[in-house]
Scaffold this active site. Sequence first.
Site, PDB file in Angstrom:
ATOM      1  N   CYS A 224     -11.865 -10.184  -3.699  1.00 16.10           N
ATOM      2  CA  CYS A 224     -11.905  -9.072  -4.822  1.00 16.10           C
ATOM      3  C   CYS A 224     -12.791  -8.222  -4.589  1.00 16.10           C
ATOM      4  O   CYS A 224     -12.547  -7.153  -5.576  1.00 16.10           O
ATOM      5  CB  CYS A 224     -11.605  -9.767  -6.213  1.00 16.10           C
ATOM      6  SG  CYS A 224     -10.380 -11.116  -6.402  1.00 16.10           S
TER       7      CYS A 224
ATOM      8  N   HIS B 188       0.926  -1.105  -0.106  1.00 18.46           N
ATOM      9  CA  HIS B 188       0.026   0.277  -0.157  1.00 18.46           C
ATOM     10  C   HIS B 188       0.711   1.184   0.020  1.00 18.46           C
ATOM     11  O   HIS B 188       0.503   2.205  -0.895  1.00 18.46           O
ATOM     12  CB  HIS B 188      -0.978   0.136   1.207  1.00 18.46           C
ATOM     13  CG  HIS B 188      -1.759  -1.168   1.256  1.00 18.46           C
ATOM     14  ND1 HIS B 188      -1.779  -1.852   2.543  1.00 18.46           N
ATOM     15  CD2 HIS B 188      -2.843  -1.636   0.418  1.00 18.46           C
ATOM     16  CE1 HIS B 188      -2.740  -2.908   2.041  1.00 18.46           C
ATOM     17  NE2 HIS B 188      -3.527  -2.542   1.138  1.00 18.46           N
TER      18      HIS B 188
ATOM     19  N   CYS C  17     -10.839 -18.631  -6.469  1.00 12.62           N
ATOM     20  CA  CYS C  17     -10.467 -17.350  -7.059  1.00 12.62           C
ATOM     21  C   CYS C  17      -8.911 -17.505  -7.434  1.00 12.62           C
ATOM     22  O   CYS C  17      -8.271 -18.008  -6.623  1.00 12.62           O
ATOM     23  CB  CYS C  17     -10.571 -16.237  -6.072  1.00 12.62           C
ATOM     24  SG  CYS C  17      -9.956 -14.705  -6.363  1.00 12.62           S
TER      25      CYS C  17
ATOM     26  N   HIS D 270      -7.059 -14.906  -4.917  1.00 12.48           N
ATOM     27  CA  HIS D 270      -6.788 -15.541  -3.486  1.00 12.48           C
ATOM     28  C   HIS D 270      -6.747 -17.020  -3.101  1.00 12.48           C
ATOM     29  O   HIS D 270      -6.535 -17.143  -1.959  1.00 12.48           O
ATOM     30  CB  HIS D 270      -7.988 -14.777  -2.779  1.00 12.48           C
ATOM     31  CG  HIS D 270      -7.948 -13.274  -2.770  1.00 12.48           C
ATOM     32  ND1 HIS D 270      -8.741 -12.222  -3.519  1.00 12.48           N
ATOM     33  CD2 HIS D 270      -7.206 -12.368  -2.218  1.00 12.48           C
ATOM     34  CE1 HIS D 270      -8.286 -11.178  -3.605  1.00 12.48           C
ATOM     35  NE2 HIS D 270      -7.648 -11.380  -2.285  1.00 12.48           N
TER      36      HIS D 270
ATOM     37  N   LYS E  34      -1.805  -9.123   2.634  1.00  8.98           N
ATOM     38  CA  LYS E  34      -2.347  -9.833   4.111  1.00  8.98           C
ATOM     39  C   LYS E  34      -2.796 -11.346   4.225  1.00  8.98           C
ATOM     40  O   LYS E  34      -2.392 -12.177   4.814  1.00  8.98           O
ATOM     41  CB  LYS E  34      -3.568  -9.025   4.611  1.00  8.98           C
ATOM     42  CG  LYS E  34      -4.089  -9.291   5.825  1.00  8.98           C
ATOM     43  CD  LYS E  34      -5.382  -8.612   6.174  1.00  8.98           C
ATOM     44  CE  LYS E  34      -6.109  -9.012   7.350  1.00  8.98           C
ATOM     45  NZ  LYS E  34      -7.416  -9.452   7.235  1.00  8.98           N
TER      46      LYS E  34
ATOM     47  N   LYS F 169       3.293 -12.008  -4.101  1.00  5.46           N
ATOM     48  CA  LYS F 169       2.802 -10.740  -3.909  1.00  5.46           C
ATOM     49  C   LYS F 169       2.631 -10.463  -2.426  1.00  5.46           C
ATOM     50  O   LYS F 169       2.048 -11.345  -1.770  1.00  5.46           O
ATOM     51  CB  LYS F 169       1.621 -10.529  -4.641  1.00  5.46           C
ATOM     52  CG  LYS F 169       0.725  -9.341  -4.540  1.00  5.46           C
ATOM     53  CD  LYS F 169      -0.566  -9.051  -4.847  1.00  5.46           C
ATOM     54  CE  LYS F 169      -1.049  -7.771  -4.502  1.00  5.46           C
ATOM     55  NZ  LYS F 169      -2.835  -7.630  -4.489  1.00  5.46           N
TER      56      LYS F 169
HETATM   57  N1  MSP Z   1      -9.954  -0.597  -2.764  1.00  6.36           N
HETATM   58  C1  MSP Z   1      -9.520  -1.071  -3.805  1.00  6.36           C
HETATM   59  C2  MSP Z   1      -9.214  -0.108  -4.525  1.00  6.36           C
HETATM   60  C3  MSP Z   1     -10.164   0.956  -5.234  1.00  6.36           C
HETATM   61  S1  MSP Z   1      -9.504   2.394  -6.000  1.00  6.36           S
HETATM   62  C4  MSP Z   1     -11.106   3.112  -6.446  1.00  6.36           C
HETATM   63  C5  MSP Z   1      -8.312  -2.150  -3.539  1.00  6.36           C
HETATM   64  N2  MSP Z   1      -7.861  -1.956  -2.223  1.00  6.36           N
HETATM   65  S2  MSP Z   1      -6.514  -2.680  -1.733  1.00  6.36           S
HETATM   66  O1  MSP Z   1      -6.253  -2.358  -0.349  1.00  6.36           O
HETATM   67  O2  MSP Z   1      -6.564  -4.182  -1.979  1.00  6.36           O
HETATM   68  O3  MSP Z   1      -5.132  -2.357  -2.674  1.00  6.36           O
HETATM   69  C6  MSP Z   1      -4.927  -0.833  -2.671  1.00  6.36           C
HETATM   70  C7  MSP Z   1      -3.669  -0.640  -3.775  1.00  6.36           C
HETATM   71  O4  MSP Z   1      -2.713  -1.140  -3.426  1.00  6.36           O
HETATM   72  C8  MSP Z   1      -3.855  -1.414  -4.937  1.00  6.36           C
HETATM   73  O5  MSP Z   1      -3.607  -0.390  -5.947  1.00  6.36           O
HETATM   74  C9  MSP Z   1      -2.935  -2.448  -5.078  1.00  6.36           C
HETATM   75  O6  MSP Z   1      -2.608  -2.736  -6.365  1.00  6.36           O
HETATM   76  C10 MSP Z   1      -1.982  -2.259  -4.273  1.00  6.36           C
HETATM   77  N3  MSP Z   1      -1.085  -3.133  -3.738  1.00  6.36           N
HETATM   78  C11 MSP Z   1      -1.633  -3.996  -2.715  1.00  6.36           C
HETATM   79  N4  MSP Z   1      -0.727  -4.851  -2.462  1.00  6.36           N
HETATM   80  C12 MSP Z   1       0.584  -4.565  -3.254  1.00  6.36           C
HETATM   81  C13 MSP Z   1       1.560  -5.234  -3.379  1.00  6.36           C
HETATM   82  N5  MSP Z   1       2.165  -6.265  -2.847  1.00  6.36           N
HETATM   83  N6  MSP Z   1       2.466  -4.249  -4.177  1.00  6.36           N
HETATM   84  C14 MSP Z   1       2.284  -3.091  -4.816  1.00  6.36           C
HETATM   85  N7  MSP Z   1       0.816  -2.885  -4.733  1.00  6.36           N
HETATM   86  C15 MSP Z   1      -0.129  -3.641  -3.885  1.00  6.36           C
HETATM   87  O7  MSP Z   1      -7.882  -2.630  -4.345  1.00  6.36           O
END
Ligand code: MSP
Length: 499
Positions: A132, A24, A147, A150, A303, A300
């Site tokens: 997702c 994030h 999925c 996941h 969590k 990747k």
């Molecule tokens: N809530 C949605 C996004 C809605 S935007 C209108 C979502 N949330 S998320 O918490 O799962 O992911 C948020 C962002 O963090 C996404 O762009 C996602 O690709 C990014 N990442 C989450 N894990 C990641 C990594 N391990 N590496 C890089 N970015 C990743 O999707």
Amino acid sequence: MSGARSFYATTAIDYVNGAPHLGHAYEKIATDILARNARQRGRDVFFLTGTDEHGEPVADAAAAEGVSPQELVDRNAERFRALTGALGLSNDFFIRTTDAGHVERVQQVLQRVYDAGHVYLGTYEGWYCPRCADFKTEADTGPGNTCLIHGIALDRHSEENYFFRLSAFQAQLEDLFATRPDFVLPRHQFNAAHAFLGGGLTDVSLTRKELTWGVPVPWDSGHVFYVWFDALLNYVTALGYAEPGTDLTARFWPATFHVIGKDILKFHTIYWPALLMAAELELPRHVWVHGFLFGPDGEKMSKSAGNVLDPFEVIDEFGVDVLRHYLFREVTAGQDGPVSLDGLRTRYATELANEYGNLASRTLNMLERYSSRTVPAVALDPALASDLDGLAARVDGLLDRAEISTALEEIWQSVRRLNRYVEEKAPWQLARNDDPALPAVLASLAEGLRVVTVALHPYMPTKTADLLRALGRPDVHAREFAENGWGGVTGSLPPLFPK
Ligand code: MSP
């Protein structure tokens, strides 16, 4: 329509079903770098980030913890907000999709889409991944109806939904991809989005009936909006209420950059432009798609994989600038790559302490020793000027395409050039020999260090500000290699990156 000088950058908004991790953080830092660079260029900047609080990801996490969704989001959103501070983000607003200002605007926009005839009532029959929050076709279903992302069992849904007529936008979206090759960056992600479109679009659920944790649908109280449409609209709704009493929409919409991870490409490059077309709003200029950070296990970071690095811990130990530098040096922005604390320690020692930190301390020490802490007012060395001239323009050109790592590499080449310059000129020998070349060498070095430090500022805002203050030139907007501007006395500074 926003003005040519305006710049609006957004991050994806994070699900608050867990604690924030480095994945994030990565995206938020990327967006901050773009926003800070735009501010340096004198653009009128708005930078938005925040949290996505509706839908199953959150409702299920709350149920598992035995708390209400509202309690869960109130607690967890604070962790994400705290992360923005810890990361040194310069965001102008932090949106939460449970904000009343967001909810009411989502209802207004989608009512308009409904009134314009883009919505109909139907039944969704198929598979759904609650993590997702996405409806799955056969193609994205793993063995035993799981999925692919996941690995969890998919739910079978048969549910009355209002549908958005996505398929009606096929031709307009094809036109978008045909006429705007930089709508999606980098190119391989443009191609992925284009291929998805080539597969042919089917209509998508706009509302959910079996879920209550969401924005109520104004024309049918038995439904809430499907979380993705609620979430995507944050980019527009925030401008309406971020600044109390002022609507910023005309000033900043359309967005310059939506920064997202590759897992949410379809939503941002297909659903979102179609929804904007239906709502008669302008389309964003670019969607920039980054790759994934992998954990030490090569998966990747997430969590669910349990391989996360805690950004707060990394920052506590190393400081935020070190983390920001490391991430964009280690993993080429736009690609996937592994990160680790060992990798970070290595970059710290080799690049920050030995290269940049050393350049800074040598330069300040020599100014102190040979020039009474002043930068001589003399013409700069043309050999160095030819290498450093235009650094800012080169960085800007790359960042216009969100090539964040390539731009950093460009700056780093200048850091290395300056270290070579010190070796070549050996100012300590010039000083010993009372050589008249010394003042120009010192002035060129000071100016070179200042220029690379200003260029590095979007990447490492804290340490660069300390160094610019020590140099007596705190202005982060003066980006050109030029001999004017010096005066006053430079200070001293403890090592920027102690060994
Ligand atoms: N809530 C949605 C996004 C809605 S935007 C209108 C979502 N949330 S998320 O918490 O799962 O992911 C948020 C962002 O963090 C996404 O762009 C996602 O690709 C990014 N990442 C989450 N894990 C990641 C990594 N391990 N590496 C890089 N970015 C990743 O999707």
